[in-house]
Design an enzyme around this catalytic site. Sequence first.
Site: not given
Length: 294
Positions: A42, A146, A167, A19
């Site tokens: 993700h 997905d 990620d 981050h």
Amino acid sequence: MFSYRHAFHAGNHADVLKHTVLIAILKHLTQKEVALTVLDTHAGAGLYRLDSEFADTSGEAEDGIKRLIDAKELTPALHDYLDLVRTYNNPGSHKVYPGSPFITQHLLREQDRLKLFELHPTDTRTLKANIAQLDAGRQIAVLQEDGFEGVKKFLPPPSKRALLLCDPSYELKSDYGRVLEMATDAMKRFPTGVYAFWYPIIPRPEAHDMPRRLKAIALKAGKPWLHASLTVKSSKVASAAAGGQRPGLPASGMFVINPPFTLKAAMQKSLPQMAELLAQDRHAAHALEAGGGA
């Protein structure tokens, strides 16, 4: 495939690295007035309680974000990271941790767009509920699909400016190959986009091959790259007296294709401080490489 939950790991040392890099990239990209599209492959649940049963079970935030709270004279990039996390908490409180969807949304402008992909059914419901509180209208789209495949329809974006954050949990061994396939495809579809890939550094050949293979993809496309890694402890199995267990995630890396020119200097300052503040044993270390004009 639905067993992984980031709530157990929110605010850990890997999140600090990931981050901090994400914020540094976004702060640079949002200086230009042209609209930016951010793709989060993700996304997870978006927001996490550090006092939840999940977080208490692992205690990973104690050795992550919480170690920065009382630190003095943080580097600019780490200060930006901690300051943003604090915006989601009351003064003196550290109970809420924003995942990448909320970190990104906080830094976007009205003209920017955010596409969030999440397959886990529970996390998708939670993410949609959390995003609904923002009243962001059409700026944010939550897609239960997905992310490896879903990003294809958004590359290239209308404004020809994009950041992709990937990620996955890498709980499935196939994730390593899918990251590389997506990176290759994305460079063909939109070679000028900024692509940020997080990966765990664990005793698995695919993990150690990841930065080398991503570097090869960048070099084949003639694009600059940057690789930052952070190790907080040894990856060796604990002794039998300690239960013979692996000590949790020991290290992780961020590989960025087409990094902003400001990112290398920011990480040169911040990585040593991360390693110092987040060290869990004498094996703590950091590394930073860049090439292709980065």
